[in-house]
Design an enzyme around this catalytic site. Structure first.
Site, PDB file in Angstrom:
ATOM      1  N   HIS A   1      41.957 111.077  41.506  1.00 13.84           N
ATOM      2  CA  HIS A   1      41.985 112.452  42.022  1.00 13.84           C
ATOM      3  C   HIS A   1      40.554 112.947  41.922  1.00 13.84           C
ATOM      4  O   HIS A   1      40.014 113.028  40.814  1.00 13.84           O
ATOM      5  CB  HIS A   1      42.829 113.364  41.118  1.00 13.84           C
ATOM      6  CG  HIS A   1      44.298 113.159  41.220  1.00 13.84           C
ATOM      7  ND1 HIS A   1      45.190 113.895  40.478  1.00 13.84           N
ATOM      8  CD2 HIS A   1      45.037 112.341  41.999  1.00 13.84           C
ATOM      9  CE1 HIS A   1      46.429 113.521  40.779  1.00 13.84           C
ATOM     10  NE2 HIS A   1      46.364 112.584  41.688  1.00 13.84           N
TER      11      HIS A   1
ATOM     12  N   ASP B   1      41.497 116.153  45.471  1.00 14.67           N
ATOM     13  CA  ASP B   1      42.491 116.873  44.676  1.00 14.67           C
ATOM     14  C   ASP B   1      42.212 118.365  44.816  1.00 14.67           C
ATOM     15  O   ASP B   1      41.101 118.807  44.549  1.00 14.67           O
ATOM     16  CB  ASP B   1      42.352 116.444  43.216  1.00 14.67           C
ATOM     17  CG  ASP B   1      43.510 116.927  42.371  1.00 14.67           C
ATOM     18  OD1 ASP B   1      44.591 117.172  42.927  1.00 14.67           O
ATOM     19  OD2 ASP B   1      43.323 117.064  41.153  1.00 14.67           O
ATOM     20  N   HIS B   2      43.182 119.094  45.210  1.00 15.32           N
ATOM     21  CA  HIS B   2      43.062 120.539  45.438  1.00 15.32           C
ATOM     22  C   HIS B   2      41.956 120.827  46.465  1.00 15.32           C
ATOM     23  O   HIS B   2      41.155 119.972  46.807  1.00 15.32           O
ATOM     24  CB  HIS B   2      42.764 121.310  44.150  1.00 15.32           C
ATOM     25  CG  HIS B   2      43.799 121.085  43.087  1.00 15.32           C
ATOM     26  ND1 HIS B   2      43.796 121.741  41.886  1.00 15.32           N
ATOM     27  CD2 HIS B   2      44.886 120.274  43.031  1.00 15.32           C
ATOM     28  CE1 HIS B   2      44.819 121.346  41.149  1.00 15.32           C
ATOM     29  NE2 HIS B   2      45.498 120.446  41.819  1.00 15.32           N
TER      30      HIS B   2
ATOM     31  N   TYR C   1      46.823 123.301  47.419  1.00 14.51           N
ATOM     32  CA  TYR C   1      47.154 122.269  48.404  1.00 14.51           C
ATOM     33  C   TYR C   1      47.215 122.768  49.840  1.00 14.51           C
ATOM     34  O   TYR C   1      48.011 122.301  50.640  1.00 14.51           O
ATOM     35  CB  TYR C   1      48.461 121.567  48.011  1.00 14.51           C
ATOM     36  CG  TYR C   1      48.268 120.704  46.786  1.00 14.51           C
ATOM     37  CD1 TYR C   1      47.784 119.405  46.905  1.00 14.51           C
ATOM     38  CD2 TYR C   1      48.516 121.198  45.507  1.00 14.51           C
ATOM     39  CE1 TYR C   1      47.568 118.621  45.789  1.00 14.51           C
ATOM     40  CE2 TYR C   1      48.296 120.418  44.376  1.00 14.51           C
ATOM     41  CZ  TYR C   1      47.823 119.129  44.526  1.00 14.51           C
ATOM     42  OH  TYR C   1      47.594 118.344  43.432  1.00 14.51           O
TER      43      TYR C   1
ATOM     44  N   HIS D   1      48.326 110.545  34.367  1.00 10.92           N
ATOM     45  CA  HIS D   1      47.436 111.641  34.780  1.00 10.92           C
ATOM     46  C   HIS D   1      46.921 112.343  33.521  1.00 10.92           C
ATOM     47  O   HIS D   1      47.702 112.675  32.633  1.00 10.92           O
ATOM     48  CB  HIS D   1      48.232 112.612  35.650  1.00 10.92           C
ATOM     49  CG  HIS D   1      47.397 113.677  36.274  1.00 10.92           C
ATOM     50  ND1 HIS D   1      46.964 114.791  35.587  1.00 10.92           N
ATOM     51  CD2 HIS D   1      46.901 113.794  37.522  1.00 10.92           C
ATOM     52  CE1 HIS D   1      46.239 115.545  36.400  1.00 10.92           C
ATOM     53  NE2 HIS D   1      46.182 114.966  37.585  1.00 10.92           N
TER      54      HIS D   1
ATOM     55  N   CYS E   1      41.539 111.569  37.060  1.00  9.75           N
ATOM     56  CA  CYS E   1      41.429 112.910  37.628  1.00  9.75           C
ATOM     57  C   CYS E   1      40.167 113.588  37.100  1.00  9.75           C
ATOM     58  O   CYS E   1      40.106 114.024  35.955  1.00  9.75           O
ATOM     59  CB  CYS E   1      42.666 113.740  37.303  1.00  9.75           C
ATOM     60  SG  CYS E   1      42.550 115.398  37.984  1.00  9.75           S
TER      61      CYS E   1
HETATM   62  C1  DNO Z   1      48.188 119.079  40.127  1.00 12.08           C
HETATM   63  C2  DNO Z   1      48.497 117.646  39.981  1.00 12.08           C
HETATM   64  C3  DNO Z   1      49.487 117.385  38.869  1.00 12.08           C
HETATM   65  C4  DNO Z   1      49.881 115.931  38.873  1.00 12.08           C
HETATM   66  C5  DNO Z   1      50.815 115.547  37.763  1.00 12.08           C
HETATM   67  C6  DNO Z   1      50.965 114.058  37.713  1.00 12.08           C
HETATM   68  O1  DNO Z   1      47.708 119.484  41.114  1.00 12.08           O
HETATM   69  O2  DNO Z   1      47.371 116.890  39.860  1.00 12.08           O
HETATM   70  O3  DNO Z   1      50.612 118.181  39.065  1.00 12.08           O
HETATM   71  O4  DNO Z   1      50.535 115.648  40.051  1.00 12.08           O
HETATM   72  O5  DNO Z   1      50.357 116.003  36.552  1.00 12.08           O
HETATM   73  O6  DNO Z   1      52.105 113.728  37.002  1.00 12.08           O
END
Ligand code: DNO
Length: 391
Positions: free
Chosen positions: A301, A348-349, A365, A236, A274
């Site tokens: 993500h 993501d989020h 989340y 990530h 991401c």
């Molecule tokens: C946050 C996430 C991170 C992710 C870690 C992966 O929302 O994208 O916490 O899970 O960095 O190891």
């Protein structure tokens, strides 16, 4: 043959206020989950993994990605006990593989995972988003952590903004900043200022090159287990993609990711792409990075950010921000069409909005904001796929 991406959704486990049924109703097919209660560095036992899998499957979903198997600080710093922790990590990977779980996410950010300064940034429409303000981070760094030489790490403009608002840091605001910055992943605990100081001293010696070397050692150590079990590891990116509080970062931009892919140039060594993390850096051309490194992207993500002239940013609507999500999705769809195994992505989020404003949610989340994000991304994907078929 035109494949669809796999639509997934992060689930923190049975204590997540968002249920598996909610996830089904959001239309996701896959779940992204981890055994968050297992302390970092310990082995994930097969029966526990199988139990989590059973729970997910009995709700009619698949466990598509394991996010994350945390890499212990002992491995990141390559300290004396690293061999023991590497053995544990390998055992966890073998156990995951025997449960049929093949895509693993991890990060190599020292000490802190993602960093924000405000978890309740209110948008004009009343929804709430996560926000990073560099002057607030500088306040934490200079006046709370009291890191030596901290001031020199911020631009003149940021320091001048900070100086103008010094008297706004009430005890409540200071306590909140402390909590937010030192917070870890929900249920995995946070770090104290003392621990942060100890780590700063260790990482000062390690530096960026040392951290890169330690990542390469980690990848080499797990390579055989990954290859013989068909596992894909996905790193990530740093969030945000800058060194934070003087800690080195090695997965922040195109060059970093390319370096990681080449350092251990084997297909198990992949990326969790991401867009929001990379997107917080104005120097990152997100569609181009995806185009160049796409053959090693096994998970995505999808998230957007809006930055101001000082680099402060908030998490914007999935399709509306500095990241050209259309260009990203088009690239992802193209890459996916060349794959036997479709690529999972998750919204993501999401904003805290509507009924979720009155609930206790995990930052970023909540259900409804992510449901909106997933719906928009799914529509975008369909439009692109259809136009490729007919175009
Ligand atoms: C946050 C996430 C991170 C992710 C870690 C992966 O929302 O994208 O916490 O899970 O960095 O190891």
């Amino acid at each position: 043959m035109r494949n669809n991406l796999i639509q997934t959704w992060r689930w923190y486990g049975p204590n997540d206020p968002v249920s598996l049924q909610d996830i089904r109703q959001a239309g996701a097919a896959g779940v992204v989950s981890a055994l968050h209660h297992v302390p970092h560095g310990e082995i994930w036992e097969l029966d526990e993994i199988l139990e989590r899998k059973r729970i997910i499957e009995s709700a009619g979903l698949q466990w598509s990605v394991v996010e994350s198997v945390p890499v212990h600080e002992v491995i990141k710093t390559n300290s004396a006990e690293a061999p023991k922790f590497l053995e544990n990590y390998k055992t966890t990977l073998k156990n995951l593989a025997s449960a049929g779980l093949k895509t693993i996410c991890y990060n190599f950010m020292p000490v802190l995972d993602w960093t924000r300064t405000d978890l309740n940034f209110t948008l004009p429409n009343g929804a709430k988003a996560l926000y990073l303000d560099w002057a607030d981070l500088a306040y934490f760094d200079i006046y709370m952590l009291k890191r030596e030489g901290a001031e020199a790490d911020y631009s003149k403009q940021v320091i001048s903004i900070l100086n103008k608002r010094l008297d706004t840091y009430t005890p409540e605001k200071v306590a909140a900043l402390n909590e937010i910055i030192c917070m870890g992943v929900p249920t995995e605990g946070s770090v104290s200022l003392e621990q942060l100081h100890e780590s700063l001293a260790i990482y000062k010696v390690i530096g960026k090159d040392g951290l890169r070397k330690n990542l390469a050692l980690f990848l080499e150590a797990i390579a055989e287990v990954c290859e013989s079990n068909d596992l894909k590891m996905t790193i990530h990116p740093d969030d945000p993609p800058f060194p934070i509080l003087g800690l080195p970062r090695i997965a922040s931009n195109h060059e970093d990711l390319k370096w990681i892919m080449n350092a251990v140039n084997r297909s198990f060594n992949g990326i969790c792409f991401c867009t929001g993390s990379l997107g917080a850096g104005a120097f990152n051309d997100i569609p181009k990075i995806l185009h160049d490194l796409g053959d090693r992207v096994y998970f995505a993500h999808l998230r957007n950010v809006k930055k101001d002239q000082f680099g402060n940013f908030y998490e914007s609507d999935h399709l509306d921000g500095d990241v050209d999500m259309f260009a990203v999705m088009r690239e992802l769809v193209k890459i996916n069409n060349q794959r036997d195994l479709p690529i999972p992505f998750r919204p993501d989020h999401g904003h805290q909005m509507l009924d979720d404003l009155h609930k206790v949610t995990n930052p970023g989340y909540s259900a409804i904001g992510r449901l909106k994000g997933l719906a928009e991304l799914r529509g975008l994907e369909m439009g692109i796929l259809r136009s490729m078929l007919h175009g």
